[in-house]
Design a protein around this motif. Structure first.
Motif, mmCIF file in Angstrom:
data_model
loop_
_atom_site.group_PDB
_atom_site.id
_atom_site.type_symbol
_atom_site.label_atom_id
_atom_site.label_comp_id
_atom_site.label_asym_id
_atom_site.label_seq_id
_atom_site.Cartn_x
_atom_site.Cartn_y
_atom_site.Cartn_z
ATOM 1 N N THR A 6 47.837 71.711 52.692
ATOM 2 C CA THR A 6 48.948 72.473 52.136
ATOM 3 C C THR A 6 49.996 71.480 51.661
ATOM 4 O O THR A 6 50.433 70.620 52.430
ATOM 5 C CB THR A 6 49.538 73.402 53.217
ATOM 6 N N HIS A 7 50.402 71.596 50.424
ATOM 7 C CA HIS A 7 51.413 70.695 49.893
ATOM 8 C C HIS A 7 52.786 71.166 50.357
ATOM 9 O O HIS A 7 53.275 72.197 49.923
ATOM 10 C CB HIS A 7 51.329 70.655 48.368
ATOM 11 N N ARG A 8 53.395 70.412 51.250
ATOM 12 C CA ARG A 8 54.626 70.854 51.903
ATOM 13 C C ARG A 8 55.881 70.463 51.144
ATOM 14 O O ARG A 8 56.981 70.914 51.483
ATOM 15 C CB ARG A 8 54.695 70.282 53.322
ATOM 16 N N PHE A 9 55.749 69.604 50.153
ATOM 17 C CA PHE A 9 56.914 69.111 49.440
ATOM 18 C C PHE A 9 56.889 69.564 47.984
ATOM 19 O O PHE A 9 55.820 69.598 47.365
ATOM 20 C CB PHE A 9 56.961 67.583 49.498
ATOM 21 N N PRO A 10 58.042 69.905 47.415
ATOM 22 C CA PRO A 10 58.071 70.268 45.995
ATOM 23 C C PRO A 10 57.507 69.139 45.139
ATOM 24 O O PRO A 10 57.714 67.951 45.449
ATOM 25 C CB PRO A 10 59.564 70.478 45.719
ATOM 26 N N PRO A 11 56.793 69.467 44.065
ATOM 27 C CA PRO A 11 56.111 68.430 43.260
ATOM 28 C C PRO A 11 57.044 67.673 42.329
ATOM 29 O O PRO A 11 56.956 67.765 41.116
ATOM 30 C CB PRO A 11 55.081 69.251 42.482
ATOM 31 N N ASP A 12 57.940 66.903 42.915
ATOM 32 C CA ASP A 12 58.862 66.073 42.145
ATOM 33 C C ASP A 12 58.196 64.728 41.879
ATOM 34 O O ASP A 12 57.764 64.056 42.816
ATOM 35 C CB ASP A 12 60.155 65.876 42.945
ATOM 36 N N PRO A 13 58.113 64.275 40.628
ATOM 37 C CA PRO A 13 57.371 63.039 40.341
ATOM 38 C C PRO A 13 58.009 61.765 40.889
ATOM 39 O O PRO A 13 57.336 60.745 40.984
ATOM 40 C CB PRO A 13 57.309 63.008 38.811
ATOM 41 N N TRP A 14 59.292 61.800 41.248
ATOM 42 C CA TRP A 14 59.963 60.592 41.746
ATOM 43 C C TRP A 14 60.519 60.745 43.159
ATOM 44 O O TRP A 14 60.977 59.761 43.734
ATOM 45 C CB TRP A 14 61.120 60.204 40.823
ATOM 46 N N CYS A 15 60.489 61.924 43.694
ATOM 47 C CA CYS A 15 61.276 62.173 44.902
ATOM 48 C C CYS A 15 60.476 62.985 45.918
ATOM 49 O O CYS A 15 59.688 63.856 45.554
ATOM 50 C CB CYS A 15 62.544 62.936 44.511
ATOM 51 N N LEU A 16 60.704 62.675 47.191
ATOM 52 C CA LEU A 16 60.157 63.456 48.292
ATOM 53 C C LEU A 16 61.318 64.229 48.918
ATOM 54 O O LEU A 16 62.324 63.633 49.313
ATOM 55 C CB LEU A 16 59.512 62.523 49.316
ATOM 56 N N ARG A 17 61.172 65.547 48.997
ATOM 57 C CA ARG A 17 62.259 66.394 49.491
ATOM 58 C C ARG A 17 61.788 67.228 50.675
ATOM 59 O O ARG A 17 60.809 67.961 50.570
ATOM 60 C CB ARG A 17 62.761 67.337 48.389
ATOM 61 N N GLU A 18 62.517 67.120 51.759
ATOM 62 C CA GLU A 18 62.292 67.963 52.932
ATOM 63 C C GLU A 18 63.389 69.019 52.932
ATOM 64 O O GLU A 18 64.573 68.686 52.954
ATOM 65 C CB GLU A 18 62.363 67.118 54.205
ATOM 66 N N ALA A 20 63.517 71.881 55.031
ATOM 67 C CA ALA A 20 63.694 72.580 56.309
ATOM 68 C C ALA A 20 63.408 71.592 57.426
ATOM 69 O O ALA A 20 62.597 70.673 57.270
ATOM 70 C CB ALA A 20 62.780 73.789 56.405
ATOM 71 N N LEU A 21 64.098 71.759 58.534
ATOM 72 C CA LEU A 21 63.896 70.888 59.689
ATOM 73 C C LEU A 21 62.991 71.603 60.679
ATOM 74 O O LEU A 21 63.377 72.599 61.288
ATOM 75 C CB LEU A 21 65.250 70.562 60.338
ATOM 76 N N ASP A 22 61.773 71.108 60.820
ATOM 77 C CA ASP A 22 60.747 71.789 61.607
ATOM 78 C C ASP A 22 60.179 70.827 62.646
ATOM 79 O O ASP A 22 59.566 69.816 62.298
ATOM 80 C CB ASP A 22 59.641 72.277 60.674
ATOM 81 N N PRO A 23 60.372 71.119 63.944
ATOM 82 C CA PRO A 23 59.796 70.239 64.971
ATOM 83 C C PRO A 23 58.295 70.041 64.832
ATOM 84 O O PRO A 23 57.764 68.997 65.221
ATOM 85 C CB PRO A 23 60.145 70.973 66.275
ATOM 86 N N ALA A 24 57.583 71.010 64.257
ATOM 87 C CA ALA A 24 56.123 70.899 64.134
ATOM 88 C C ALA A 24 55.710 69.802 63.169
ATOM 89 O O ALA A 24 54.596 69.261 63.268
ATOM 90 C CB ALA A 24 55.539 72.236 63.684
ATOM 91 N N THR A 25 56.562 69.459 62.224
ATOM 92 C CA THR A 25 56.229 68.413 61.235
ATOM 93 C C THR A 25 57.112 67.180 61.377
ATOM 94 O O THR A 25 57.000 66.247 60.585
ATOM 95 C CB THR A 25 56.356 68.969 59.809
ATOM 96 N N HIS A 26 57.980 67.163 62.377
ATOM 97 C CA HIS A 26 58.946 66.071 62.476
ATOM 98 C C HIS A 26 58.285 64.717 62.690
ATOM 99 O O HIS A 26 58.656 63.717 62.068
ATOM 100 C CB HIS A 26 59.934 66.350 63.609
ATOM 101 N N PHE A 27 57.299 64.662 63.595
ATOM 102 C CA PHE A 27 56.628 63.391 63.894
ATOM 103 C C PHE A 27 55.993 62.825 62.616
ATOM 104 O O PHE A 27 56.112 61.630 62.313
ATOM 105 C CB PHE A 27 55.570 63.642 64.969
ATOM 106 N N LEU A 28 55.312 63.678 61.867
ATOM 107 C CA LEU A 28 54.714 63.248 60.607
ATOM 108 C C LEU A 28 55.778 62.792 59.611
ATOM 109 O O LEU A 28 55.646 61.742 58.978
ATOM 110 C CB LEU A 28 53.900 64.396 60.016
ATOM 111 N N ASN A 29 56.844 63.568 59.486
ATOM 112 C CA ASN A 29 57.863 63.239 58.489
ATOM 113 C C ASN A 29 58.636 61.970 58.837
ATOM 114 O O ASN A 29 59.184 61.314 57.958
ATOM 115 C CB ASN A 29 58.812 64.414 58.299
#
Length: 773
Positions: A6-18, A20-29
Motif C-alpha cells: 500500500t502506498h502510504r505517501f502522496p506521489p510527490d516526485p521530490w518530497c516524502l510527506r507524512e 498522520a502520526l501513527d504508532p503502527a508505522t512510526h518505527f518504519l518512518n
C-alpha cells in the motif's frame, strides 16, 4: 515478501510527506525520514522523543565507521574463525528538545493533534514538521521544526524548533538535552538485526557544561575510541544548566505571549579519535559549533540546498509518466548520498546510517551494487570507496595468513575497520568472490576515469595481491582444468560448493586483469612496478601463472540443459517444494535450518544471473535467456539484492513485463517496506540497484570489455526517462521517449559509444545525436 504494498505517501516526485502520526508505522518512518551525510546518521524521531508503545521506536544516532568491538564466542571454535565482532554504536542523542506549557509537557500522543505534516524534500535535504496541538488542559500551540545533517560539514547536525501559543500566555520551558543514556538494539531471532551486546558500550570520561554549551566525553569499552558529543543552543535568555546521569540539559524559562513565536536553535557536533587525536576533540567540537552559530540555520540550509542542486544536476534520473516511481527513484538516490562515506576511511553499510541492521557492516554490496551509481554520478566518491579498500589492504593480508595463505590478501566478507566479522563462515568467509568483486570495481573505475595515478599508487597492488588468492585456493584437476573448491557464491542458500560459476568466472576476469596490469605497469611505469614488486615480494613467474589459471578456468556448463551450472552439484539436488511452502515461511532463512536449505536446489538471490550482467560480453543472447529462465524458477528473491539483477537481464532478453515487475519490486522496496524490515534501516544495495535498473536495464548500458554500449528500451507504462553518466571526463545525458533516444554531450570534448550496435561519436562541436525508435 509483501508483493501488494500500500502506498502510504502522496506521489510527490521530490518530497516524502507524512500526514498522520501513527504508532503502527512510526518505527518504519523513523528509517524513511532519517537524515545523514555519510558520517552522521539520525533516525527520524521527533525532537521531543517518543512515548508510544514498546517496540515502536529506536531513537538512534550513528557515526559511520565508529564502532565497538567484542569477542565472538563459539561453543566449538576452530582455527581461522573470526575472533572479534565490530558493530556500529548508537551514540548520544543530541537533538532532544522538550517543551513544557506551564506544567504540561508537549506530547503529540497525548491531548489532541489537530493538524500534522512532516516533509522530507530531497532538493533541500531538510526535514520539516508542522503541527497544531491542544494539551489535555486546553492549551493550543502551533509547532514547526527543521532539521539537517550538513553535507558541507561532516561533523554537524543542526535543528530549529518554533512554538507559538495560540490561545494562552504564560510560562513555557524549553529543555535542550544531550542524552548519553542510549544503547544498541539487542539481537533477536533474526540474524540480520541487532548486536549480541547488552547494556551501554560507552563509558563516561567527563562532561563540560557552561551557558549554552554541553559536551559528553566517552570512550568505548573495548575498541578504545574516544567520542566527544557536543551541543550549542540558542534561545532567549540564559539557561539553567542541569546534570543527570549521562544527561546534560539547558533549561530556558520563557514568558510566552499569545500568537508570538518562541524559537530555539540547536547545533550538535560529533568528533572521535578515529579521525583526530584525543586532545583535539573538544576544541574541534567547539569550533564547529561556533562556526555554525555564526552562520545561522538559514545559511546552513542554503548551503545544503546548493550542495544538493549540484548533486541532482549530475545524478537525477527522471521518470516521465509515473510519479510514484519518480518518488522512489529520487528517495533512493538521496539515501545513497546520505549513507556513503567519502573520506577514504569509511564505506557504506548495508543499512547506511539509518538503522542497526547488519550492525553497520560493509559488504560486497559496495563494489557490485553501490559503486556503479557513484562511479557514473559522483566519481570522487567512487574513488574514496576504493581508498577505503586500499586502507584495508594490510588487514586483508593478515586475514589471508589466518586462512593459511602464505601470500596474497583476502578481503573480509563483513567488516567495519578491516577485520573479518562474519561469525558464520559458510555464508561469510567462504564467499571468496569478495576479492574478485573489489578487483572488478577497480577495473570499472580505471576504465571510466582513466585515473592512472591511482592505479599506479594503489590499484595495481590491490588487484595483484588479491589475485594471488585464486592460485592459492584453486588447483588443476585430472582433466587439466583450473578448479576452485569449497566456496560460496552470491547465493547464500547454496554454501560450500565446488566451482561456483560466478566465483570462477569472476576469478577468471580478475586473474586476466591482474596479469594485464602487471604487464602494463612494467611497460609504462617501471619505477612503480619495481616498488609494487618489492612490496609484494612478487615472483616474476606469478603473472604467467595467473594467465595460465585464467585460461584453464573451469566454468560449469550443462550440455543437455544448455545452461551454466551454478556449481558442480546444484543441478543434482532436489528442487525446493515451492508449491508446498506457505507464504509465511519466507524468507526461508528464518524458518529452516541452513542444512535443509543447502540440500535443495533453491536460490536466495541472483548468482549465475549476476554473472550475466557483470561479464555481459562473455555470453550470447541465447545463453542469457536460457540461464534466466532456469534460475528464475528456483529463486525466492529473499535477498533485497536479487530483483534488480533479474530486472536488468529480463530487459536484455526481451521479457519486458518481467523486467518492469522486478524493477518495481526494487524501486519502492523501502518506501513500501516490501521486505518487512526497513524499520531496521534502508537497503542501500537495492536502492543502488534501482539506478542500475534504469541505466543497465532499460537503458541497456554496458561497459565491460572497455567499450560503452547502450540498447535503450522504453517500458510501456512510461512516457520517457532520462539519466546522465560521467565517463572519461565527459558528462553524457541519455533521453529516451516514445519517438527515440537523444544522446547529449553536456561536458567534455568527445565520447564514442554504440547504440544497439551502431557507432555514435559526439564532440563539443556536435554534442547531440538522435536515434529514432
Amino acid at each position: 515478501m509483501n508483493t501488494n504494498p500500500t502506498h502510504r505517501f502522496p506521489p510527490d516526485p521530490w518530497c516524502l510527506r507524512e500526514q498522520a502520526l501513527d504508532p503502527a508505522t512510526h518505527f518504519l518512518n523513523e528509517t524513511l525520514f532519517a537524515l545523514g551525510n555519510g558520517y552522521i546518521g539520525v533516525r527520524g524521531t521527533a525532537e521531543e522523543g517518543w512515548s508510544g508503545p514498546a517496540g515502536t521506536s529506536l531513537d538512534g544516532t550513528y557515526l559511520n565507521g565508529f564502532y565497538e568491538s567484542e569477542p565472538i564466542h563459539y561453543p566449538e571454535t576452530a582455527h581461522g574463525l573470526a575472533k572479534t565482532n565490530q558493530f556500529m554504536l548508537n551514540v548520544p542523542n543530541a537533538k532532544g528538545i522538550g517543551i513544557w506549557l506551564e506544567d504540561e509537557r508537549f506530547d503529540p500522543l497525548q491531548g489532541r493533534l489537530e493538524a500534522y505534516e512532516r516533509r522530507l524534500d530531497v532538493r533541500t535535504g531538510v526535514l520539516e514538521r508542522s503541527l497544531r496541538w491542544t494539551s489535555p488542559q486546553g492549551r493550543t500551540i502551533a509547532l514547526s521544526s527543521r532539521r539537517l545533517v550538513s553535507f558541507a560539514e561532516k561533523h554537524l547536525l543542526a535543528l530549529e524548533v518554533e512554538v507559538t501559543p495560540l490561545n494562552f500566555a504564560g510560562t513555557v520551558r524549553i529543555v535542550a538535552a544531550l542524552d548519553g543514556a542510549v544503547k544498541n538494539l539487542e539481537a533477536g531471532d533474526d540474524p540480520r538485526v541487532g548486536s549480541s551486546v547488552s547494556g551501554a558500550s560507552l563509558e563516561l570520561v567527563g562532561t563540560e557544561q557552561a551557558g549554552h554549551f554541553s559536551a559528553l566525553v566517552q570512550r568505548t569499552r573495548n575498541s578504545g575510541f574516544m567520542l566527544v558529543s557536543a551541543t550549542l543552543t540558542e534561545a532567549t535568555g540564559e539557561p539553567e544548566c542541569r546534570r543527570g546521569n549521562l544527561r546534560l540539559e539547558q533549561v530556558y524559562t520563557l514568558q510566552a505571549v499569545q500568537d508570538q513565536p518562541l524559537r530555539v536553535t540547536k547545533y550538535a557536533a560529533y568528533h572521535t579519535s578515529r579521525d583526530y587525536p584525543e586532545n583535539e576533540l573538544m576544541a574541534r567540537s567547539r569550533a564547529v559549533l561556533e562556526a555554525a552559530r555564526a552562520d545561522g540555520f538559514a545559511a546552513l540550509a542554503a548551503r545544503q540546498e546548493a550542495y544538493l542542486a549540484d548533486f541532482w544536476g549530475h545524478a537525477d534520473v527522471e521518470i516521465i509518466g509515473d510519479d510514484l516511481l519518480q518518488q522512489g527513484m529520487r528517495f533512493n538516490e538521496f539515501h545513497l548520498l546520505q549513507s556513503v562515506g567519502r573520506d577514504g576511511k569509511t564505506n557504506i553499510s548495508a543499512k547506511g546510517v539509518t538503522g542497526e541492521g547488519y550492525e553497520g557492516h560493509y559488504f560486497w554490496d559496495t563494489e557490485i551494487y553501490i559503486f556503479p551509481f557513484f562511479l557514473y554520478n559522483k566519481p570522487e566518491i567512487a574513488r574514496a570507496l576504493l581508498e577505503y579498500r586500499w586502507a584495508g589492504l594490510e588487514s586483508a593480508r593478515r586475514r589471508a595468513r589466518q586462512m593459511s595463505h602464505p601470500k596474497g590478501a583476502l578481503y573480509p566478507w563483513r567488516t567495519i575497520a578491516g577485520e573479518e566479522c562474519s561469525a558464520y563462515f559458510p555464508a561469510g568467509t567462504a564467499q571468496y568472490h569478495i576479492n574478485a568483486d573489489v578487483a572488478y570495481s577497480i577495473r570499472q573505475y580505471l576504465e571510466a576515469t582513466g585515473d592512472d595515478d591511482w592505479m599506479r599508487a594503489h590499484g595495481a597492488e590491490i588487484v595483484m595481491e588479491t589475485a594471488r588468492i585464486w592460485t592459492a585456493i584453486g588447483s588443476y584437476d585430472r582433466h587439466g582444468r583450473f578448479v576452485i573448491n569449497e566456496v560460496t557464491g552470491p547465493d547464500e542458500y547454496t554454501a560450500l560448493v565446488n566451482n561456483n560459476y560466478y566465483t570462477n568466472a569472476m576469478a577468471q576476469a580478475h586473474l586476466e586483469f591482474a596479469a594485464a596490469l602487471s604487464d602494463r605497469l612494467a611497460r609504462e611505469f617501471p619505477d612503480d612496478h619495481a616498488r609494487v614488486v618489492r612490496s609484494m615480494e612478487l615472483d616474476p613467474a606469478e603473472p604467467d601463472e595467473w594467465r595460465r589459471a585464467a585460461g584453464r578456468m573451469f566454468l560449469p556448463y550443462d550440455a543437455e540443459l544448455r545452461i551454466h551450472e551454478q556449481d558442480d552439484s546444484f543441478l543434482s539436488k532436489k528442487r525446493w517444494d515451492f508449491a508446498g511452502t506457505p507464504k509465511e515461511n519466507y524468507p526461508l532463512l528464518l524458518n529452516y535450518h541452513p542444512m535443509v536449505i543447502y540440500r535443495h536446489q533453491v536460490c536466495k538471490q541472483a548468482d549465475v544471473v549476476l554473472a550475466l550482467l557483470l561479464l555481459s560480453s562473455r555470453f550470447d543472447a541465447a545463453d542469457k535467456q536460457r540461464d534466466f529462465d532456469y534460475y528464475e524458477a528456483v529463486t525466492t528473491h529473499d535477498s533485497s539484492l536479487s530483483s534488480c539483477i533479474f530486472s536488468i537481464i529480463a530487459a536484455e532478453v526481451g521479457y519486458a513485463d518481467k523486467a518492469y515487475d522486478y524493477f518495481m519490486e526494487t524501486a519502492r522496496l523501502d518506501l513500501d517496506d516490501t521486505h518487512g524490515n526497513t524499520c531496521h534501516g534502508v537497503h542501500t544495495a537495492a536502492m543502488a540497484g534501482t539506478w542500475m535498473g534504469v541505466a543497465y536495464g532499460f537503458g541497456g548500458m554496458r561497459t565491460d570489455g572497455g567499450t560503452l554500449r547502450f540498447a535503450p528500451t522504453l517500458p510501456k507504462r512510461w512516457q520517457g526517462y532520462r539519466f546522465r553518466i560521467h565517463l572519461r571526463g565527459c558528462l553524457l545525458q541519455v533521453s529516451v521517449t516514445e519517438t527515440g533516444t537523444i544522446y547529449s554531450l553536456l561536458q567534455g570534448d568527445a565520447l564514442e559509444f554504440t547504440h544497439h550496435g551502431r557507432g555514435v561519436a559526439l564532440t563539443a562541436a556536435q554534442p547531440q545525436h538522435e536515434e529514432a525508435a
